[in-house]
Motif scaffolding. Structure first.
Motif, PDB file in Angstrom:
ATOM      1  N   GLN A  29       0.894  -1.233   0.024  1.00 54.93           N
ATOM      2  CA  GLN A  29      -0.053   0.036  -0.012  1.00 54.93           C
ATOM      3  C   GLN A  29       0.887   1.083  -0.037  1.00 54.93           C
ATOM      4  O   GLN A  29       1.997   1.220   0.577  1.00 54.93           O
ATOM      5  CB  GLN A  29      -1.118   0.113   1.375  1.00 54.93           C
ATOM      6  CG  GLN A  29      -1.693  -1.073   1.191  1.00 54.93           C
ATOM      7  CD  GLN A  29      -2.982  -1.185   0.421  1.00 54.93           C
ATOM      8  OE1 GLN A  29      -3.297  -0.070   0.021  1.00 54.93           O
ATOM      9  NE2 GLN A  29      -3.479  -2.114  -0.025  1.00 54.93           N
ATOM     10  N   PRO A  30       0.400   2.339  -0.530  1.00 54.75           N
ATOM     11  CA  PRO A  30       1.262   3.452  -0.556  1.00 54.75           C
ATOM     12  C   PRO A  30       1.290   4.314   0.755  1.00 54.75           C
ATOM     13  O   PRO A  30       0.094   4.458   1.308  1.00 54.75           O
ATOM     14  CB  PRO A  30       0.497   4.479  -1.535  1.00 54.75           C
ATOM     15  CG  PRO A  30      -0.634   3.984  -1.754  1.00 54.75           C
ATOM     16  CD  PRO A  30      -0.820   2.569  -1.338  1.00 54.75           C
ATOM     17  N   THR A  32       2.793   7.721   3.081  1.00 56.75           N
ATOM     18  CA  THR A  32       3.527   8.866   3.109  1.00 56.75           C
ATOM     19  C   THR A  32       3.917   9.323   4.281  1.00 56.75           C
ATOM     20  O   THR A  32       3.058   9.210   5.493  1.00 56.75           O
ATOM     21  CB  THR A  32       2.589   9.979   2.436  1.00 56.75           C
ATOM     22  OG1 THR A  32       2.121   9.869   1.197  1.00 56.75           O
ATOM     23  CG2 THR A  32       3.292  11.306   2.485  1.00 56.75           C
ATOM     24  N   GLU A  48       6.986   9.701  -0.412  1.00 57.13           N
ATOM     25  CA  GLU A  48       5.826  10.234  -0.896  1.00 57.13           C
ATOM     26  C   GLU A  48       5.002   8.986  -1.645  1.00 57.13           C
ATOM     27  O   GLU A  48       5.812   8.308  -2.603  1.00 57.13           O
ATOM     28  CB  GLU A  48       6.233  11.038  -1.854  1.00 57.13           C
ATOM     29  CG  GLU A  48       5.070  11.971  -2.560  1.00 57.13           C
ATOM     30  CD  GLU A  48       4.014  12.706  -1.595  1.00 57.13           C
ATOM     31  OE1 GLU A  48       2.971  12.602  -1.960  1.00 57.13           O
ATOM     32  OE2 GLU A  48       4.360  13.559  -0.870  1.00 57.13           O
ATOM     33  N   ARG A  49       4.111   8.320  -0.910  1.00 55.65           N
ATOM     34  CA  ARG A  49       3.359   7.154  -1.795  1.00 55.65           C
ATOM     35  C   ARG A  49       4.288   6.096  -2.117  1.00 55.65           C
ATOM     36  O   ARG A  49       4.038   5.420  -2.909  1.00 55.65           O
ATOM     37  CB  ARG A  49       2.609   7.650  -2.999  1.00 55.65           C
ATOM     38  CG  ARG A  49       1.588   8.786  -2.724  1.00 55.65           C
ATOM     39  CD  ARG A  49       0.886   9.307  -3.786  1.00 55.65           C
ATOM     40  NE  ARG A  49       0.221   8.032  -4.754  1.00 55.65           N
ATOM     41  CZ  ARG A  49      -0.785   7.533  -4.280  1.00 55.65           C
ATOM     42  NH1 ARG A  49      -1.788   7.709  -3.402  1.00 55.65           N
ATOM     43  NH2 ARG A  49      -1.049   6.428  -5.056  1.00 55.65           N
ATOM     44  N   GLU A  51       5.298   2.363  -1.798  1.00 56.28           N
ATOM     45  CA  GLU A  51       4.614   1.031  -1.674  1.00 56.28           C
ATOM     46  C   GLU A  51       5.364   0.460  -0.904  1.00 56.28           C
ATOM     47  O   GLU A  51       6.724  -0.095  -0.838  1.00 56.28           O
ATOM     48  CB  GLU A  51       4.651   0.582  -2.917  1.00 56.28           C
ATOM     49  CG  GLU A  51       3.686   1.106  -4.165  1.00 56.28           C
ATOM     50  CD  GLU A  51       2.569   0.824  -3.891  1.00 56.28           C
ATOM     51  OE1 GLU A  51       1.859  -0.027  -3.366  1.00 56.28           O
ATOM     52  OE2 GLU A  51       1.669   1.895  -4.436  1.00 56.28           O
ATOM     53  N   GLU A  83      -2.590   4.958   2.685  1.00 52.44           N
ATOM     54  CA  GLU A  83      -3.826   4.796   1.625  1.00 52.44           C
ATOM     55  C   GLU A  83      -4.032   3.596   1.189  1.00 52.44           C
ATOM     56  O   GLU A  83      -3.475   2.829   0.764  1.00 52.44           O
ATOM     57  CB  GLU A  83      -3.168   5.580   0.388  1.00 52.44           C
ATOM     58  CG  GLU A  83      -2.793   7.002   0.717  1.00 52.44           C
ATOM     59  CD  GLU A  83      -2.183   7.730  -0.532  1.00 52.44           C
ATOM     60  OE1 GLU A  83      -2.885   7.619  -1.773  1.00 52.44           O
ATOM     61  OE2 GLU A  83      -1.280   8.506  -0.420  1.00 52.44           O
TER      62      GLU A  83
END
Length: 86
Positions: A29-30, A32, A48-49, A51, A83
């Motif tokens: 999942q991403p 941040t 930043e996002r 995985e 996220e």
């Protein structure tokens, strides 16, 4: 869960280690991870996002802002946002 050591940070003592524990994530999942000052402004974006999967992840912060300037030693807030993608 998020753990930060040392807290408060002091760049003269070396990097601050941020541990992000994602125990219940089944698939990547991403995520941040940002450091904020106490007024809520973003000081530095570390991930930043990115995985990531389940487990404990280590992020190091060298005490610098996004422009590369050394941040004055003080209390900062760390925000880790996961996220979920279905």
């Amino acid at each position: 869960a998020v753990q930060v050591r040392p807290n408060p940070f002091n760049a003269a003592r070396g990097p601050t280690v941020i541990r992000v524990d994602l125990a219940k994530v089944q698939v990547a999942q991403p995520v941040t991870v940002r450091v904020h000052d106490l007024a809520g402004r973003v000081v530095r974006t570390l991930w930043e996002r990115r995985e990531v999967t389940a487990g404990r992840h280590r992020v190091e912060w060298d005490g610098r802002d996004d422009a590369g300037r050394l941040v004055v030693p003080a209390r900062q807030a760390v925000n880790a946002v996961l996220e979920f993608i279905e």
